[in-house]
Write an enzyme that holds these catalytic residues in place. Structure first.
Site, short mmCIF file in Angstrom:
data_model
loop_
_atom_site.label_atom_id
_atom_site.label_comp_id
_atom_site.label_asym_id
_atom_site.label_seq_id
_atom_site.Cartn_x
_atom_site.Cartn_y
_atom_site.Cartn_z
N LYS A 26 0.85 -1.16 -0.06
CA LYS A 26 -0.14 0.07 -0.07
C LYS A 26 0.96 1.21 -0.06
CE LYS A 26 -3.99 -0.22 2.18
NZ LYS A 26 -4.25 -0.84 3.44
N ARG A 96 -3.58 2.88 8.47
CA ARG A 96 -3.86 1.55 7.80
C ARG A 96 -2.62 0.80 7.81
NH1 ARG A 96 -8.14 2.42 3.24
NH2 ARG A 96 -8.82 4.48 3.68
N GLY A 105 -8.22 -7.68 4.41
CA GLY A 105 -9.19 -7.74 5.48
C GLY A 105 -8.39 -8.51 6.66
N MET A 107 -5.74 -7.39 8.37
CA MET A 107 -5.29 -6.47 9.80
C MET A 107 -6.21 -5.10 9.58
SD MET A 107 -1.16 -6.59 9.03
CE MET A 107 -1.39 -6.51 7.26
N ARG A 352 -3.42 -1.71 -6.33
CA ARG A 352 -2.50 -2.74 -6.06
C ARG A 352 -2.80 -3.97 -7.32
NH1 ARG A 352 -5.42 -4.93 -0.67
NH2 ARG A 352 -7.58 -4.95 -1.64
N HIS A 468 -16.40 -9.48 1.58
CA HIS A 468 -15.32 -10.60 2.03
C HIS A 468 -15.28 -11.92 1.66
CE1 HIS A 468 -13.36 -13.34 4.92
NE2 HIS A 468 -12.33 -12.51 5.07
N ARG A 574 3.17 -47.36 -12.77
CA ARG A 574 3.57 -48.43 -11.80
C ARG A 574 2.91 -49.61 -11.81
NH1 ARG A 574 2.83 -43.24 -8.71
NH2 ARG A 574 4.68 -42.76 -7.33
N ARG A 630 7.61 -49.52 -15.23
CA ARG A 630 8.56 -49.85 -14.10
C ARG A 630 7.86 -51.48 -13.78
NH1 ARG A 630 8.25 -46.67 -8.40
NH2 ARG A 630 6.29 -47.89 -8.13
N SER A 777 15.12 -42.32 -13.65
CA SER A 777 14.38 -41.54 -13.38
C SER A 777 14.60 -41.60 -11.65
CB SER A 777 12.96 -42.27 -13.70
OG SER A 777 12.06 -41.52 -13.11
N GLY A 779 13.33 -41.30 -8.11
CA GLY A 779 12.30 -41.44 -7.41
C GLY A 779 12.17 -40.75 -6.13
N THR A 780 11.82 -39.49 -5.93
CA THR A 780 11.88 -38.50 -5.08
C THR A 780 11.32 -38.89 -3.89
OG1 THR A 780 10.62 -36.75 -6.37
CG2 THR A 780 13.12 -36.47 -6.35
N ASN A 781 10.19 -39.60 -4.04
CA ASN A 781 9.27 -40.18 -2.64
C ASN A 781 10.12 -40.93 -1.97
OD1 ASN A 781 7.28 -38.89 -4.28
ND2 ASN A 781 6.33 -40.66 -4.77
N ASP A 782 10.63 -42.07 -2.53
CA ASP A 782 11.60 -42.89 -1.86
C ASP A 782 12.74 -42.18 -1.35
OD1 ASP A 782 10.55 -45.48 -1.22
OD2 ASP A 782 10.03 -45.60 -3.19
N CYS A 844 10.11 -38.83 -11.36
CA CYS A 844 8.74 -39.26 -11.20
C CYS A 844 8.11 -39.46 -9.96
CB CYS A 844 8.60 -40.67 -11.97
SG CYS A 844 9.47 -41.92 -11.17
N TYR A 864 13.46 -34.49 -18.19
CA TYR A 864 12.05 -34.38 -18.21
C TYR A 864 11.53 -34.43 -16.69
CZ TYR A 864 11.83 -39.52 -17.63
OH TYR A 864 11.86 -40.81 -17.29
C1 PEP Z 1 9.41 -42.55 -5.92
O1 PEP Z 1 9.65 -43.24 -5.03
O2 PEP Z 1 9.63 -41.38 -5.92
C2 PEP Z 1 8.35 -43.23 -6.67
C3 PEP Z 1 7.74 -42.42 -7.90
O3 PEP Z 1 8.10 -44.49 -6.47
P1 PEP Z 1 6.92 -44.96 -5.63
O4 PEP Z 1 6.07 -43.69 -5.10
O5 PEP Z 1 5.88 -45.73 -6.43
O6 PEP Z 1 7.75 -45.56 -4.42
MG MG Z 2 9.76 -45.56 -5.13
#
Ligand code: PEP
Ligand code: MG
Length: 892
Positions: A26, A96, A105, A107, A352, A468, A574, A630, A777, A779-782, A844, A864
């Site tokens: 502001k 203000r 809204g 503050m 704004r 609001h 999967r 996979r 690839s 596997g960022t989950n594991d 992935c 990718y």
């Molecule tokens: C992972 O681990 O990132 C993955 C893609 O495999 P999943 O989630 O099936 O273990």
């Molecule tokens: Mg995995």
């Protein structure tokens, strides 16, 4: 000496819009408007650094602040020809808040500050209007007492309501000057009764009280919640802007309003907004009086019988159009503005970048690029990728029957269906219990933010398009119908009655926020259309994107959806997900529970044709695009039979006693299934499983090629590798199977074999593994689980506390932990490339659909990203923005 205060007014300002971090949105924009020569009431901004100082020093101010505020007040006094606390020509101010990111809204604000028993008389005399002066004073007492002294707003409302009732009056505008004087006495008495001290008469005391309250409001519950929901850091703090008052409540040539340079719901290029004659700012937002349209076109469309600003105040309207055009061109973006007209003179109080729906954002970005206001690349950067979610979800089927029970304003587009709840707390509780709810309120206030967040949609019976509920719902991307005035809500009874019907909490309704309809029961929904502006932005994004975008998909339907959303292949199929359906699960359980190879082969023989058919269908849908399949990665516990019926079913299929099977299932029980017998470990122990899958892939590819004439591109991926030897063994089996199928069918399918990199050791050993793997690839989950030692299934119980205490900035399963997990990815990339420079690198895990993580993947140079089909457009746009971001930073 540190500078804590920046003045503006009279065509000049010490600040500018680029000083947003210091002056808040502001303050920075007020300075910018002043510099542009626009009519801005003079004032000054106390910086966000003062807020940080205030909280770091036991709520004390820097020593120099007092003198700097006094000097700034004198500056404003000089420009206005008035004096703060002056008994003849008093200067009145507004106070203000204004943070770096807008927090509508959230503050506190105080208007008309500087009024007291003496200055109110001067105001009455100078304005030649006693009624206006007393009305302003009573508003000030009410607002100041609520915000600064903690005397609740409704206590004053009750006094006013009782008075009106006793005099048979309906509207506030019917009260006379003398009536307001009575109210002032009653209000002051109320303050004294509640606080045990009189309402402060000294303007300086009032000012410091208000400044303290605004800084204090940075930490109020609703602001804290809003920041949490919008990822706004607490350390930013708020600035405080103090500005000479201008009055929209000085009679029929005065007004106040809010406007957008384009329609924030649809994106149409039309001045859009609401105003009220003879009113102050809070009247418009409060929804007490029904606002009027700004343009005549909007009035006609709405069918309103109240005159538009264009007709009621034509000269002011012309000036307003000039100013709004100039602001939009200056900022190259749609502006959301507040203004006041004081006796025919226009004053700009705020501008704004306006909040908008996703649909409107797309339309505006495309239009502005076509108008030459911004470049196509700017247009791509303008769209918040996460907001696309709003467009990718279903809307009501226009052909379906709708039992419309009421119509309100189309306050925020989209449709939602759910059970009625009447309180925000209940909305949250029901949502936690897995129920879908529609929050129904007479009107919402910032206290309802958590309920709105929990609800599928919001319905209010009072309030306009800028109420609001409307503003917040649009920001959240939730459907909202506001001002459905024929509905009567009774909070005590927990009912809503309309059209002779009574609905209770828990009854199902549907709202159509694009048409303003409230509908009884459930209405079928339709899939979204991905054409028009959406398609154009996606095309512009694809033109600048470097990374490929694929989808994680197993079923034919998901694969089709993925292609519709623009996926360039499948990045993760999967195969274990294919095994859950129908009678397949019994064959899979047979395979897992078999005591020996012969038993396993018997079960696998049943699975082979099913898998072949599945793969052939995927290859067909993806027609020539790469499909990463996979090999089986089943966390065993998900497949084991649990109930007696399930055990009996599998036992019958295997022709073994149920007891024996139950014993085998118990033997296979694992304590940490996520770190257990899964991934490639299965293919190592039982090679026939991977062999069957490889055969199904190659035979499926041959089948699809025969049917379509297009050669499929299978990429066979081995999960959970920790050593090159695992991959070598399994790859040898795959290659052998490829040769066998080629010999049997006379068709040679070109394929690659690669691996998931999802364990820290695999990242460290990436150079070794890359000697065999043709692609990685991540596997960022594991990888997140194993790098942080946090199980994704059990993290819920403590991650919240970690985020709340700032130990982790965000949930690492949603947005990649760049410094930990991210470094492992970087190591994996560097070591893999050293051995195989052209190695294809993907990701992935869930992070493949998260914009912040995508920016990281762009930086580290992945080939990718792959994510769930619904997130493909988000990923395409995020990847484009990430590429542009690097280009702008000179890194690409
Ligand atoms: C992972 O681990 O990132 C993955 C893609 O495999 P999943 O989630 O099936 O273990
Ligand atoms: Mg995995």
């Amino acid at each position: 000496m540190a500078k804590w205060v920046y003045t503006f007014g009279d065509g000049k300002a010490e600040g500018a819009s680029r000083m947003r971090d210091l002056l808040g949105g502001k303050g920075a924009n007020l300075a910018e408007m002043a510099n542009l020569g626009l009519p801005v009431p003079p004032g000054f901004t106390i910086t966000t650094e003062v807020c940080s100082f205030f909280y770091a020093n036991g709520k004390n101010y820097p020593v120099e602040l007092k003198a700097q505020v006094e000097a700034a007040l004198l500056h404003v006094a000089k420009l206005t020809g008035r004096g703060f606390g002056d008994q003849k020509t008093p200067l009145l101010v507004s106070v203000r808040s204004g943070a770096r990111a807008s927090m509508p809204g959230m503050m506190d604000t105080v208007l008309n500050l500087g009024l007291n028993d003496v200055t109110v008389e001067a105001l009455a005399k100078n304005a030649n209007d006693r009624r206006f002066a007393y009305d302003s004073y009573r508003r000030f007492i009410q607002m100041y007492s609520d915000v600064v002294l903690g005397v609740e707003h409704h206590l004053f409302e009750e006094i006013l309501e009782q008075f009106k009732e006793s005099k048979g009056l309906l509207l506030d505008t019917e009260l006379s000057a003398d009536d307001w004087q009575v109210m002032i006495r009653a209000y002051k008495a109320k303050v004294e009764q509640v606080r045990g001290a009189a309402f402060p008469q000294d303007p300086h005391e009032q000012l410091w009280g208000a400044i303290g309250a605004v800084f204090g409001s940075w930490m109020n519950q609703r602001a804290v919640t809003y920041r949490r929901l919008n990822d706004i850091p607490e350390s930013w703090g708020t600035a405080v802007s103090v500005q000479a008052m201008v009055f929209g409540n000085m009679g029929e040539t005065s007004a106040t309003g809010v406007a957008f340079t384009r329609n924030p719901s649809t994106g149409a290029k039309e001045l859009y907004g609401e105003f009220l004659i003879n009113a102050q700012g809070e009247d418009v937002v409060a929804g007490i009086r029904t606002p009027q349209n700004i343009t005549e076109a909007a009035r006609l469309e709405a069918g309103s019988d109240k005159p538009s600003m264009e007709m009621a105040l034509p000269a002011v309207f012309a000036e307003f159009v000039r100013v709004t055009d100039m602001l939009e061109k200056h900022y190259c973006d749609m502006q959301d503005m507040e203004f006041t007209v004081e006796r025919g003179k226009l004053w700009m109080l705020q501008t704004r970048g306006g909040k908008r729906t996703a649909k409107a954002a797309l339309r505006m970005a495309v239009d502005m690029a076509n108008e030459g206001l911004i470049s196509r690349e700017d247009a791509v950067v303008r769209i918040d990728p996460a907001s696309l979610d709003q467009l990718l979800h279903p809307r009501l089927d226009p052909a379906a029957e709708r039992k419309i029970v009421a119509t309100g304003l189309p306050a925020s587009p989209g449709a939602a269906c759910g059970e009625i709840v009447f309180s925000s707390d209940e909305a949250e509780q029901w949502q936690h219990a897995g129920r879908k709810v529609i929050l129904v309120r007479i009107e919402t206030s910032p206290e309802d933010i958590h309920g709105m967040h929990a609800a599928q949609g919001i319905l209010t019976t009072r309030g306009g398009m800028t109420s609001h509920a409307a503003v917040v719902a649009r920001g959240m991307g939730k459907p909202c119908v506001s001002g459905a005035g024929t509905i009567r809500v009774d909070y005590e009874k927990g009912t809503m009655s309309v059209a002779g019907k009574v609905f209770k909490a828990g009854d199902t309704i549907t709202i159509d926020g694009s048409l303003g309809q409230v509908i009884e029961g459930t209405v079928p929904m339709l899939q979204p259309e991905l054409s028009g502006d959406f398609a154009i932005i996606m095309e512009w994004a694809d033109a600048v994107r470097r990374m490929g975008v694929r989808a994680n998909a197993e079923t034919e339907a998901d694969a089709r959806m993925a292609r519709k959303f623009g996926a360039e292949g499948i990045g993760l199929c999967r195969t274990e997900h294919m095994f859950f359906e129908g009678d397949r699960i019994v064959a899979v359980r047979e395979m897992i529970l078999a005591d020996d190879e012969a038993g396993r082969r018997a079960a696998l023989a049943k699975l082979l044709p099913i898998q072949r058919g599945d793969f052939a269908a995927l290859f067909e849908v993806m027609a020539g695009l790469p499909v990463t399949i996979r090999l089986l990665d089943p966390p065993l516990h998900e497949f084991l039979p649990h109930t007696e019926t399930e055990i009996a079913e599998v036992a019958a299929a295997m022709n073994v006693p149920a007891k024996r099977l139950a014993r085998r299932a118990a033997e296979l029980h694992e304590f940490n299934p996520m770190l257990g017998f899964r991934g490639c470990r299965l293919a190592i122990a039982f090679p026939e499983i991977a062999q069957m899958q490889a055969r199904a892939i190659f035979e499926g590819a041959v089948e699809a090629k025969k049917k379509t004439g297009v050669t499929p591109l299978p990429e066979i991926m081995v999960p959970l590798i920790v050593t090159k030897v695992e991959l070598d063994l399994i790859k040898a089996d795959i290659d052998a199977m490829a040769a066998a199928v080629a010999a049997e069918t006379g068709e040679t399918i070109v394929y690659t074999v690669g691996t998931m990199i999802e364990l820290p050791r695999a990242c460290l050993q990436a150079d070794q593994i890359a000697a065999t793997a043709e692609f990685f690839s991540f596997g960022t989950n594991d990888l997140t689980q194993t790098c942080l030692g946090i199980s994704r299934d059990d993290a819920g119980s403590f991650l919240g506390a970690y985020e709340a205490r700032g130990i982790l900035p965000t949930d690492p399963f949603v947005s990649i932990d760049q410094v930990g997990v991210g470094e492992l990815v970087e190591i994996g990339i560097a070591r893999g490339r050293k051995v195989r420079p052209d190695i294809k690198l993907g990701i992935c895990g869930e992070h493949g659909g998260d914009p912040a993580s995508i920016a990281f993947f762009e930086k580290v140079g992945l080939t990718y990203i792959s994510c769930s089909p619904f997130r493909v457009p988000i990923a395409r746009l995020s990847a484009a923005q990430a590429a542009l971001g690097r280009k702008a930073a000179g890194q690409a």
